[in-house]
Scaffold this motif. Structure first.
Motif, PDB file in Angstrom:
ATOM      1  N   THR A  72       0.835  -1.193   0.000  1.00 41.63           N
ATOM      2  CA  THR A  72       0.000   0.000   0.000  1.00 41.63           C
ATOM      3  C   THR A  72       0.873   1.246   0.000  1.00 41.63           C
ATOM      4  OG1 THR A  72      -1.689  -1.158   1.267  1.00 41.63           O
ATOM      5  CG2 THR A  72      -1.778   1.247   1.279  1.00 41.63           C
ATOM      6  N   ALA A  73       0.531   2.188  -0.853  1.00 47.63           N
ATOM      7  CA  ALA A  73       1.204   3.489  -0.890  1.00 47.63           C
ATOM      8  C   ALA A  73       0.206   4.555  -0.446  1.00 47.63           C
ATOM      9  CB  ALA A  73       1.699   3.796  -2.301  1.00 47.63           C
ATOM     10  N   LYS A  74       0.697   5.573   0.270  1.00 45.96           N
ATOM     11  CA  LYS A  74      -0.208   6.590   0.812  1.00 45.96           C
ATOM     12  C   LYS A  74      -0.778   7.499  -0.267  1.00 45.96           C
ATOM     13  CE  LYS A  74       3.489   9.795   1.938  1.00 45.96           C
ATOM     14  NZ  LYS A  74       4.150  10.585   2.944  1.00 45.96           N
ATOM     15  N   ASP A  75      -0.047   7.639  -1.375  1.00 42.61           N
ATOM     16  CA  ASP A  75      -0.523   8.509  -2.448  1.00 42.61           C
ATOM     17  C   ASP A  75       0.156   8.103  -3.754  1.00 42.61           C
ATOM     18  OD1 ASP A  75       2.094   9.670  -2.329  1.00 42.61           O
ATOM     19  OD2 ASP A  75       1.381  11.178  -0.915  1.00 42.61           O
ATOM     20  N   ARG A  76      -0.259   8.731  -4.823  1.00 39.12           N
ATOM     21  CA  ARG A  76       0.271   8.377  -6.144  1.00 39.12           C
ATOM     22  C   ARG A  76       1.740   8.745  -6.295  1.00 39.12           C
ATOM     23  NH1 ARG A  76      -4.902   9.575 -10.150  1.00 39.12           N
ATOM     24  NH2 ARG A  76      -6.307   8.189  -9.008  1.00 39.12           N
ATOM     25  N   ALA A  77       2.162   9.814  -5.670  1.00 39.70           N
ATOM     26  CA  ALA A  77       3.577  10.199  -5.732  1.00 39.70           C
ATOM     27  C   ALA A  77       4.460   9.121  -5.101  1.00 39.70           C
ATOM     28  CB  ALA A  77       3.795  11.545  -5.044  1.00 39.70           C
ATOM     29  N   THR A  78       3.958   8.461  -4.079  1.00 39.48           N
ATOM     30  CA  THR A  78       4.710   7.389  -3.439  1.00 39.48           C
ATOM     31  C   THR A  78       4.803   6.169  -4.355  1.00 39.48           C
ATOM     32  OG1 THR A  78       4.037   8.212  -1.270  1.00 39.48           O
ATOM     33  CG2 THR A  78       4.892   5.972  -1.351  1.00 39.48           C
ATOM     34  N   VAL A  79       3.748   5.885  -5.101  1.00 37.32           N
ATOM     35  CA  VAL A  79       3.803   4.812  -6.100  1.00 37.32           C
ATOM     36  C   VAL A  79       4.887   5.132  -7.129  1.00 37.32           C
ATOM     37  CG1 VAL A  79       2.549   3.643  -7.963  1.00 37.32           C
ATOM     38  CG2 VAL A  79       1.390   4.138  -5.796  1.00 37.32           C
ATOM     39  N   ASP A  80       4.896   6.376  -7.601  1.00 42.39           N
ATOM     40  CA  ASP A  80       5.909   6.803  -8.571  1.00 42.39           C
ATOM     41  C   ASP A  80       7.317   6.655  -8.000  1.00 42.39           C
ATOM     42  OD1 ASP A  80       3.727   7.506 -10.170  1.00 42.39           O
ATOM     43  OD2 ASP A  80       3.946   9.659  -9.798  1.00 42.39           O
ATOM     44  N   ALA A  81       7.498   7.048  -6.733  1.00 43.69           N
ATOM     45  CA  ALA A  81       8.814   6.964  -6.090  1.00 43.69           C
ATOM     46  C   ALA A  81       9.251   5.508  -5.919  1.00 43.69           C
ATOM     47  CB  ALA A  81       8.796   7.681  -4.744  1.00 43.69           C
ATOM     48  N   PHE A  82       8.309   4.636  -5.548  1.00 45.72           N
ATOM     49  CA  PHE A  82       8.609   3.208  -5.456  1.00 45.72           C
ATOM     50  C   PHE A  82       9.110   2.688  -6.798  1.00 45.72           C
ATOM     51  CE2 PHE A  82       6.729  -0.741  -7.054  1.00 45.72           C
ATOM     52  CZ  PHE A  82       7.433  -1.676  -6.323  1.00 45.72           C
ATOM     53  N   TYR A  83       8.388   2.991  -7.859  1.00 46.81           N
ATOM     54  CA  TYR A  83       8.739   2.495  -9.188  1.00 46.81           C
ATOM     55  C   TYR A  83      10.143   2.980  -9.589  1.00 46.81           C
ATOM     56  CZ  TYR A  83       8.462   1.586 -14.204  1.00 46.81           C
ATOM     57  OH  TYR A  83       8.712   1.163 -15.487  1.00 46.81           O
ATOM     58  N   ALA A  84      10.411   4.256  -9.395  1.00 51.07           N
ATOM     59  CA  ALA A  84      11.724   4.812  -9.742  1.00 51.07           C
ATOM     60  C   ALA A  84      12.830   4.152  -8.933  1.00 51.07           C
ATOM     61  CB  ALA A  84      11.735   6.323  -9.540  1.00 51.07           C
ATOM     62  N   ALA A  85      12.613   3.979  -7.632  1.00 47.85           N
ATOM     63  CA  ALA A  85      13.631   3.369  -6.771  1.00 47.85           C
ATOM     64  C   ALA A  85      13.852   1.904  -7.140  1.00 47.85           C
ATOM     65  CB  ALA A  85      13.222   3.486  -5.306  1.00 47.85           C
ATOM     66  N   ALA A  86      12.768   1.177  -7.404  1.00 47.28           N
ATOM     67  CA  ALA A  86      12.887  -0.236  -7.759  1.00 47.28           C
ATOM     68  C   ALA A  86      13.613  -0.415  -9.087  1.00 47.28           C
ATOM     69  CB  ALA A  86      11.505  -0.887  -7.812  1.00 47.28           C
ATOM     70  N   MET A  87      13.302   0.424 -10.061  1.00 47.37           N
ATOM     71  CA  MET A  87      13.983   0.337 -11.354  1.00 47.37           C
ATOM     72  C   MET A  87      15.462   0.674 -11.211  1.00 47.37           C
ATOM     73  SD  MET A  87      11.782  -0.810 -13.504  1.00 47.37           S
ATOM     74  CE  MET A  87      12.514  -0.424 -15.097  1.00 47.37           C
TER      75      MET A  87
END
Length: 128
Positions: A72-87
């Motif tokens: 679970t991410a608190k907001d869409r920006a956190t989803v974006d940050a997860f994706y960038a960090a994981a990549m």
């Protein structure tokens, strides 16, 4: 209700580096580590929040196949940050951040394959 989930990985160090980076934007970090010396042969790492490990991986067998784990991410920006960090940590794209209206109108998720091919997702269900 689930208390925790565990995966088997091929390379403990590689998975540790990946999940340290990928889960950091979500506020998920290592809560507990059990060494191979403590267990008599297998290492395990428990990630979580608020002092509760709920996502584990470890050695001790062939890598678990076909697993999908969503955080679970608190907001869409956190989803974006997860994706960038994981990549950046060596993940492989399995679906960039975006709306998945086929789930529901505000389902905003991103999917990345970890070093063992596990499908790791961050999702926010809140409206923009």
């Amino acid at each position: 209700m689930l208390d925790h989930i565990g995966l088997t990985v091929a390379d403990y160090g590689r998975s540790r580096a990946f999940f340290d980076a990928a889960l950091k934007p979500l506020g998920v970090s290592v809560m507990m580590e059990v060494t191979a010396e403590q267990t008599g042969g297998h290492a395990h790492c428990g990630y979580g929040a608020e002092m509760k490990p709920f996502f584990w991986f470890g050695t001790g067998g062939p890598p678990t196949a076909g697993v999908h784990v969503a955080f679970t991410a608190k907001d869409r920006a956190t989803v974006d940050a997860f994706y960038a960090a994981a990549m950046a940590a060596g993940g492989r794209d399995n679906g960039p951040p975006g709306i998945r209206a086929h789930y529901h109108p505000t389902y905003y998720g991103a999917f990345v394959l970890d070093p063992d091919g596990h499908n790791v997702e961050a999702v926010c269900h809140a409206p923009a």
